[in-house]
Design a protein around this motif. Structure first.
Motif, PDB file in Angstrom:
ATOM      1  N   GLY A 198      -3.044   2.551  -4.007  1.00 27.83           N
ATOM      2  CA  GLY A 198      -2.879   3.931  -3.566  1.00 27.83           C
ATOM      3  C   GLY A 198      -2.088   4.753  -4.568  1.00 27.83           C
ATOM      4  N   GLY A 199      -1.524   5.842  -4.108  1.00 27.87           N
ATOM      5  CA  GLY A 199      -0.761   6.721  -4.979  1.00 27.87           C
ATOM      6  C   GLY A 199      -1.631   7.765  -5.635  1.00 27.87           C
ATOM      7  N   ALA A 200      -1.072   8.456  -6.635  1.00 26.46           N
ATOM      8  CA  ALA A 200      -1.741   9.599  -7.249  1.00 26.46           C
ATOM      9  C   ALA A 200      -3.114   9.256  -7.807  1.00 26.46           C
ATOM     10  CB  ALA A 200      -0.851  10.181  -8.351  1.00 26.46           C
ATOM     11  N   ARG A 201      -3.267   8.032  -8.341  1.00 20.28           N
ATOM     12  CA  ARG A 201      -4.563   7.631  -8.900  1.00 20.28           C
ATOM     13  C   ARG A 201      -5.407   6.826  -7.922  1.00 20.28           C
ATOM     14  NH1 ARG A 201      -4.493   6.406 -15.323  1.00 20.28           N
ATOM     15  NH2 ARG A 201      -2.930   7.915 -15.957  1.00 20.28           N
ATOM     16  N   ASP A 202      -4.902   6.669  -6.691  1.00 15.04           N
ATOM     17  CA  ASP A 202      -5.650   5.971  -5.644  1.00 15.04           C
ATOM     18  C   ASP A 202      -6.111   4.598  -6.110  1.00 15.04           C
ATOM     19  OD1 ASP A 202      -6.664   5.657  -3.101  1.00 15.04           O
ATOM     20  OD2 ASP A 202      -8.600   6.575  -3.572  1.00 15.04           O
ATOM     21  N   GLU A 210       4.006   6.435 -12.153  1.00 15.89           N
ATOM     22  CA  GLU A 210       3.437   7.541 -11.389  1.00 15.89           C
ATOM     23  C   GLU A 210       3.824   7.454  -9.920  1.00 15.89           C
ATOM     24  OE1 GLU A 210      -0.676   8.432 -13.835  1.00 15.89           O
ATOM     25  OE2 GLU A 210      -0.725   7.057 -12.145  1.00 15.89           O
ATOM     26  N   GLN A 211       3.709   6.268  -9.347  1.00 17.95           N
ATOM     27  CA  GLN A 211       4.017   6.100  -7.933  1.00 17.95           C
ATOM     28  C   GLN A 211       5.498   6.340  -7.657  1.00 17.95           C
ATOM     29  OE1 GLN A 211       2.458   2.137  -7.852  1.00 17.95           O
ATOM     30  NE2 GLN A 211       0.512   2.727  -6.928  1.00 17.95           N
ATOM     31  N   SER A 212       6.370   5.933  -8.585  1.00 19.56           N
ATOM     32  CA  SER A 212       7.802   6.167  -8.433  1.00 19.56           C
ATOM     33  C   SER A 212       8.110   7.658  -8.425  1.00 19.56           C
ATOM     34  CB  SER A 212       8.574   5.483  -9.564  1.00 19.56           C
ATOM     35  OG  SER A 212       8.344   4.091  -9.577  1.00 19.56           O
ATOM     36  N   ILE A 235      -9.218  -3.796  -6.341  1.00 15.40           N
ATOM     37  CA  ILE A 235      -9.839  -4.227  -7.598  1.00 15.40           C
ATOM     38  C   ILE A 235      -8.941  -3.889  -8.785  1.00 15.40           C
ATOM     39  CG2 ILE A 235     -11.820  -3.946  -9.127  1.00 15.40           C
ATOM     40  CD1 ILE A 235     -12.381  -5.486  -6.545  1.00 15.40           C
ATOM     41  N   ASP A 236      -8.232  -2.750  -8.721  1.00 15.24           N
ATOM     42  CA  ASP A 236      -7.346  -2.350  -9.815  1.00 15.24           C
ATOM     43  C   ASP A 236      -6.197  -3.327 -10.020  1.00 15.24           C
ATOM     44  OD1 ASP A 236      -8.578   0.114 -10.650  1.00 15.24           O
ATOM     45  OD2 ASP A 236      -7.892   0.992  -8.760  1.00 15.24           O
ATOM     46  N   LEU A 237      -5.848  -4.096  -8.979  1.00 18.67           N
ATOM     47  CA  LEU A 237      -4.740  -5.040  -9.109  1.00 18.67           C
ATOM     48  C   LEU A 237      -5.009  -6.061 -10.209  1.00 18.67           C
ATOM     49  CD1 LEU A 237      -3.965  -5.745  -5.325  1.00 18.67           C
ATOM     50  CD2 LEU A 237      -2.854  -4.101  -6.836  1.00 18.67           C
ATOM     51  N   GLU A 238      -6.252  -6.375 -10.434  1.00 22.94           N
ATOM     52  CA  GLU A 238      -6.608  -7.364 -11.448  1.00 22.94           C
ATOM     53  C   GLU A 238      -6.363  -6.860 -12.872  1.00 22.94           C
ATOM     54  OE1 GLU A 238     -10.637  -8.453 -10.751  1.00 22.94           O
ATOM     55  OE2 GLU A 238     -10.334  -8.934  -8.619  1.00 22.94           O
ATOM     56  N   ARG A 239      -6.235  -5.536 -13.018  1.00 19.98           N
ATOM     57  CA  ARG A 239      -6.165  -4.946 -14.358  1.00 19.98           C
ATOM     58  C   ARG A 239      -4.805  -5.135 -15.015  1.00 19.98           C
ATOM     59  NH1 ARG A 239      -5.243   0.516 -15.128  1.00 19.98           N
ATOM     60  NH2 ARG A 239      -5.968   0.958 -13.017  1.00 19.98           N
ATOM     61  N   ALA A 240      -3.709  -4.930 -14.277  1.00 23.02           N
ATOM     62  CA  ALA A 240      -2.378  -4.984 -14.907  1.00 23.02           C
ATOM     63  C   ALA A 240      -1.335  -5.415 -13.884  1.00 23.02           C
ATOM     64  CB  ALA A 240      -2.010  -3.627 -15.508  1.00 23.02           C
ATOM     65  N   ARG A 257       0.847  -1.187   0.000  1.00 22.91           N
ATOM     66  CA  ARG A 257       0.000   0.000   0.000  1.00 22.91           C
ATOM     67  C   ARG A 257       0.889   1.246   0.000  1.00 22.91           C
ATOM     68  NH1 ARG A 257      -4.716  -2.157  -0.010  1.00 22.91           N
ATOM     69  NH2 ARG A 257      -5.112  -4.128   1.091  1.00 22.91           N
ATOM     70  N   PHE A 258       0.594   2.138  -0.939  1.00 22.35           N
ATOM     71  CA  PHE A 258       1.438   3.311  -1.110  1.00 22.35           C
ATOM     72  C   PHE A 258       1.509   4.132   0.169  1.00 22.35           C
ATOM     73  CE2 PHE A 258       2.577   7.569  -2.481  1.00 22.35           C
ATOM     74  CZ  PHE A 258       3.625   7.317  -3.352  1.00 22.35           C
ATOM     75  N   ALA A 259       0.443   4.171   0.928  1.00 28.66           N
ATOM     76  CA  ALA A 259       0.451   4.935   2.174  1.00 28.66           C
ATOM     77  C   ALA A 259       1.520   4.407   3.128  1.00 28.66           C
ATOM     78  CB  ALA A 259      -0.927   4.884   2.834  1.00 28.66           C
ATOM     79  N   ASN A 260       1.704   3.094   3.184  1.00 23.72           N
ATOM     80  CA  ASN A 260       2.728   2.515   4.054  1.00 23.72           C
ATOM     81  C   ASN A 260       4.131   2.786   3.522  1.00 23.72           C
ATOM     82  OD1 ASN A 260       0.817   1.467   5.820  1.00 23.72           O
ATOM     83  ND2 ASN A 260       0.659  -0.465   4.711  1.00 23.72           N
TER      84      ASN A 260
END
Length: 464
Positions: free
Chosen positions: A417-421, A442-444, A425-430, A378-381
């Protein structure tokens, strides 16, 4: 003369050390090869293959790491969690290089410091595992330990360790390094044209406007300096770039460890900057024994279970003469534990006057599994561990001199998380990683901007 310049003198060579001396110690996380003769034959072949890096590159990096210890540089170390042979492809390599260059541009602009760029690639083909065996449907096979050793498919043929894969890994490491060097030497990192580093999807990033403002500011500064000097600043058309990997597979590392003309001691010429992982950092183990005789700068991953006494004894083994630039500690505590576990280590090392470059790995202590079966971070962590680490170093009177990140230049969705939150569910996409989740572009970039902001906050006078 700086401390880093004074430090580049011959330190004592361990008189009882040889590249094969690790064989007398317990070697953790090593595969069991079914044919010992085939393994020996491959090692002999590797000993005669060209090295992947040079001794003068290694010593140049050691000097830069010594300067990072003094606060004169900042280390950016990043790349894939585990490379695969299939990823030795020009688009993937150039995108990985682009994101590291973009992050370094943000850091140089914001920190007002030179950045030491170290890629976690060109040799990151072996991975430690929690178990030697894996069971599926009542069938038990060796665990997948990375493309250096076996293949991920769950078949007896794929999972049997094959020493010939070390030769394949050497070849792909060489191809990766050759392409990176060609890009750098050809002006890929030219500060006159940082807009060339944009990835195809940078325009869709919520951070793109802020990044483009930085690009414009750097361009204006370059043009101003060239106007003042009356000519082009040619040093800005290339950048130093170094490689690193976890030196886990000791038969491979031993075969690439050599003496070179007009230099004393032994160099691991498979990489500039090898490190020891947390699972193999036993003071009495084979990896520490192997590392203590190298002239390379070396690093060790440090987890929450390490005590101050253990860290001091490890420091004595790996850097007995307190040589600047020689030893880095990459702490990876996890956001929930860093505030408790890191300060005693910082206090002990500072109190004893040990020279070390402290690096934060906010990735490996923050891995978790989701309800839909994905391993994520999680980006917050990740953000929390970076920010807290800066604060703890400032409070202890030590210096956080770098970050160590698992990232990719691809448009993946592996960390939430990150800029696009991104959500579970998004993990399944890519989700494309075969081992651990990585930050996407983006997160980097967001982490790089976060580092700049935190650094500025800590430097600001009280009350401002």
């Amino acid at each position: 003369m700086s401390a880093s310049d004074r430090s580049l003198h011959p330190v004592s060579v361990p008189g009882d050390w040889t590249p094969a001396g690790w064989r007398g110690r317990l070697a953790a996380q090593q595969p069991t090869y079914p044919d010992a003769a085939a393994l020996a034959s491959v090692q002999e072949e590797l000993r005669h293959l060209p090295p992947l890096v040079t001794s003068w590159e290694i010593l140049a990096l050691k000097k830069q790491l010594a300067e990072a210890q003094e606060g004169k540089r900042f280390l950016l170390q990043g790349g894939d969690c585990a490379e695969s042979f299939a990823d030795c492809e020009s688009g993937l390599i150039s995108n990985r290089l682009k994101v590291l260059l973009q992050m370094s541009l943000v850091l140089v602009h914001g920190l007002r410091l030179p950045v030491v760029r170290v890629g976690r690639f060109a040799g990151q083909y072996a991975k430690p595992r929690s178990a030697d065996l894996e069971e599926k449907g009542g069938v038990t096979l060796p665990s997948y330990r990375g493309d250096f050793i076996n293949q991920p498919e769950f078949t007896p043929e794929a999972r049997t360790p094959d020493p010939r894969r070390m030769v394949k890994g050497h070849a792909r490491s060489a191809m990766t390094m050759n392409f990176v060097r060609a890009l750098i030497d050809g002006g890929f990192a030219d500060l006159h044209h940082p807009e060339y580093w944009d990835l195809d999807w940078v325009g869709h990033s919520p951070l793109s406007d802020e990044y483009r403002r930085m690009v414009a500011a750097v361009g204006d500064a370059v043009r101003f300096m060239e106007t003042i000097s009356g000519g082009a600043l040619h040093d800005l058309n290339r950048a130093d770039f170094y490689t690193s990997h976890e030196a886990l597979l000791l038969p491979y590392e031993e075969a690439l460890t050599r003496q070179v003309p007009r230099q004393w001691g032994w160099f691991n010429l498979s990489t500039h900057f090898p490190w020891i992982g947390m699972r193999t950092a036993d003071l009495e183990g084979a990896h520490v024994e192997y590392f203590r005789g190298l002239r390379n700068p070396v690093a060790v991953k440090v987890g929450p279970s390490v005590t101050p006494d253990q860290l001091l004894r490890l420091t004595d083994a790996l850097n007995p003469e307190n040589e600047p630039g020689r030893l880095s500690y990459i702490h990876r505590m996890g956001a929930a534990k860093v505030a408790e576990k890191l300060p005693p280590l910082l206090d002990a090392m500072r109190r004893e006057g040990r020279r070390v470059l402290w690096i934060c790995d906010p990735m490996h202590g923050n891995t978790e599994s989701t309800s839909n079966g994905f391993k994520t971070r999680r980006f917050a962590n990740i953000r929390g561990e970076v920010e807290t680490s800066f604060e703890l170093h400032a409070a202890a009177g030590t210096r956080l001199g770098g970050v160590h990140l698992e990232l990719t230049g691809e448009n993946v969705t592996e960390c939430t998380g990150g800029a696009r939150d991104l959500t579970d569910i998004d993990l399944e996409r890519a989700y494309r990683s075969t081992v651990d989740p990585r930050l996407n572009y983006e997160q980097s970039l967001e982490i790089a901007m976060l580092i700049v902001r935190k650094h500025s906050q800590l430097k600001a006078p009280v009350g401002t």
